[in-house]
Scaffold this motif. Structure first.
Motif, PDB file in Angstrom:
ATOM      1  N   LYS A 342      34.989  23.708  37.580  1.00 16.00           N
ATOM      2  CA  LYS A 342      34.200  24.268  38.677  1.00 16.00           C
ATOM      3  C   LYS A 342      33.204  25.274  38.114  1.00 16.00           C
ATOM      4  O   LYS A 342      33.520  26.047  37.207  1.00 16.00           O
ATOM      5  CB  LYS A 342      35.117  24.934  39.708  1.00 16.00           C
ATOM      6  CG  LYS A 342      35.990  23.947  40.465  1.00 16.00           C
ATOM      7  CD  LYS A 342      36.848  24.644  41.517  1.00 16.00           C
ATOM      8  CE  LYS A 342      37.694  23.625  42.275  1.00 16.00           C
ATOM      9  NZ  LYS A 342      38.557  24.273  43.293  1.00 16.00           N
ATOM     10  N   ASN A 363      20.208  15.859  43.847  1.00 20.30           N
ATOM     11  CA  ASN A 363      21.237  15.420  42.915  1.00 20.30           C
ATOM     12  C   ASN A 363      20.869  13.993  42.488  1.00 20.30           C
ATOM     13  O   ASN A 363      20.907  13.064  43.291  1.00 20.30           O
ATOM     14  CB  ASN A 363      22.619  15.447  43.583  1.00 20.30           C
ATOM     15  CG  ASN A 363      23.737  15.083  42.626  1.00 20.30           C
ATOM     16  OD1 ASN A 363      23.629  14.178  41.821  1.00 20.30           O
ATOM     17  ND2 ASN A 363      24.840  15.817  42.724  1.00 20.30           N
ATOM     18  N   ILE A 379      30.318  24.160  42.513  1.00 18.38           N
ATOM     19  CA  ILE A 379      30.334  22.719  42.308  1.00 18.38           C
ATOM     20  C   ILE A 379      31.390  22.361  41.271  1.00 18.38           C
ATOM     21  O   ILE A 379      31.653  23.147  40.348  1.00 18.38           O
ATOM     22  CB  ILE A 379      28.941  22.212  41.869  1.00 18.38           C
ATOM     23  CG1 ILE A 379      28.873  20.685  41.924  1.00 18.38           C
ATOM     24  CG2 ILE A 379      28.566  22.741  40.490  1.00 18.38           C
ATOM     25  CD1 ILE A 379      27.463  20.132  41.766  1.00 18.38           C
TER      26      ILE A 379
END
Length: 393
Positions: A342, A363, A379
């Protein structure tokens, strides 16, 4: 009398240097194509294979997204005739190279070939040393568009002299040919080859089976190791002169999809040549999707011609930036861990160069706009994988 002498000196210098240059306006973006070595090496390469690869490049959609060069690597040559001209291996290429080049051209593609600056190629076929002008003349007659020029069996040779000699020979032959220098970065060509070649290898060979890291026998490296070797070289790359960390290994060996995606993404970020080396005829759907991803290819082929660089290094997690035309930029989150990681995306704390104002975030692997840089977010990047964003003003 003095003025006549000076005039003659100028004429002599002009004549002696007329071929001392490479062809300009070639490889203004990193070359894209396919090379025979990683899959077929010496034993498997032949005329039928090359024809079928040209067919597959068209049929599988690679030509439509920018791939154009079909390059025969080593083992097409077998000797020299009494006049010193290279002899084609007729068992492997019974129709000859000119006919094969014409076939590739008929597909709307370009044709490449291989030689070596030494006495022999790496597979111990005849090298070009002492025959540079004859070979260049031959390549021009055959319709060659791209020359990969290796560095085996060059004991006692000076790299600058050897590569400049072939550059001059190609120029004298008169056909614009992309000159791909393959001396493995041993002589730091990025420091001197901008006016010699259109691309130059910065490393030893990539592991053709798609290994992630480590090396085999000291001269085959995992692709992630080759990424590390590009750090700091970005200032030497640009339109017509590219750093080359070697061919793509996507589709080779047992490379998993996450690593293939990361490998392709990093080559896109590095403005590296995209030279596939897998068997295009029977590649998997996932490999085909990776190799033909238009969003990542657009990053690689951006006309600004900037090589990406690292802006965050957290050990096994990195952030890379690539400036793009029109003020856009690509940002790649590269997770080198063997587990998911993460990462808190805080746009103003990521050391991004020339970052100002708000950008739309897309993205690229998801092909989805996810918001703007006015908002930070957490993310999760999968193991040995990437997330690549395109930021647009």
């Amino acid at each position: 009398m003095k003025s006549i002498y000076l005039f003659l000196v100028v004429c002599f210098l002009s004549a002696s240097s007329i071929y001392a240059q490479k062809f300009e306006n070639l490889a203004l973006t990193p070359p894209m194509g396919w090379n025979s070595w990683n899959t077929f090496e010496c034993e498997g390469v032949n005329e039928t294979v090359i024809r079928e690869m040209a067919d597959a490049m068209v049929e599988k959609g690679l030509k439509d997204v920018g791939y154009e060069y079909i390059v025969i690597d080593d083992c097409w040559q077998i000797g020299r005739d009494d006049n010193g001209y290279i002899i084609v291996d007729k068992e492997k290429f019974p129709s000859g190279i000119k006919v094969l080049a014409d076939y590739v051209h008929s597909k709307g593609l370009k044709f490449g070939i291989y030689s070596d600056a030494g006495t022999m190629t790496c597979a111990r076929r005849p090298g070009s040393k002492g025959f540079e002008y004859k070979d260049a003349e031959t390549y021009a007659k055959w319709g060659v568009d791209y020359l990969k020029y290796d560095w085996c069996f060059t004991e006692g040779q000076d790299a600058k002299t050897s590569y400049k000699l072939m550059r001059d020979a190609l120029y004298k032959a008169g056909r614009p040919i992309v000159f791909s220098m393959c001396e493995w970065g041993e002589n730091k060509p990025w420091e001197w080859a901008e006016n010699v070649g259109h691309l130059w290898r910065t490393t030893l060979d990539i592991d053709m089976n798609g290994r992630y890291d480590g090396n085999v026998n000291g001269n085959l490296f995992g692709w992630s190791d080759l990424v590390d070797m590009q750090v700091g070289l970005e200032k030497y790359a640009g339109p017509g002169h590219w750093n080359d960390p070697d061919m793509l290994a996507v589709g080779n060996g047992d490379m998993p999809i996450n690593e293939a995606r990361a490998h392709f993404s990093m080559w896109a970020m590095l403005a590296a040549p995209l030279m596939a080396g897998n068997d295009l005829r029977n590649m998997s759907f996932s490999d085909q999707e990776i190799l033909t991803n238009k969003e990542l290819i657009a990053i690689n082929q951006d006309v600004l011609g900037k090589q990406g660089f690292k802006v965050v290094d957290l050990g096994n997690f990195e952030v890379w930036q690539k400036p793009l035309s029109n003020g856009d930029m690509a940002i790649c989150l590269f997770n080198r861990e063997i587990k998911n990681t993460k990462y808190q995306v805080n746009w103003n704390q990521m050391n991004i160069k020339d970052f100002s104002g708000a950008y739309t975030i897309k993205n690229l692997w998801q092909n989805k706009v996810i918001g703007t840089t006015d908002t930070n977010f957490l993310i999760e990047v999968p193991a040995r994988d990437v997330v690549v964003f395109r930021l647009t003003k």
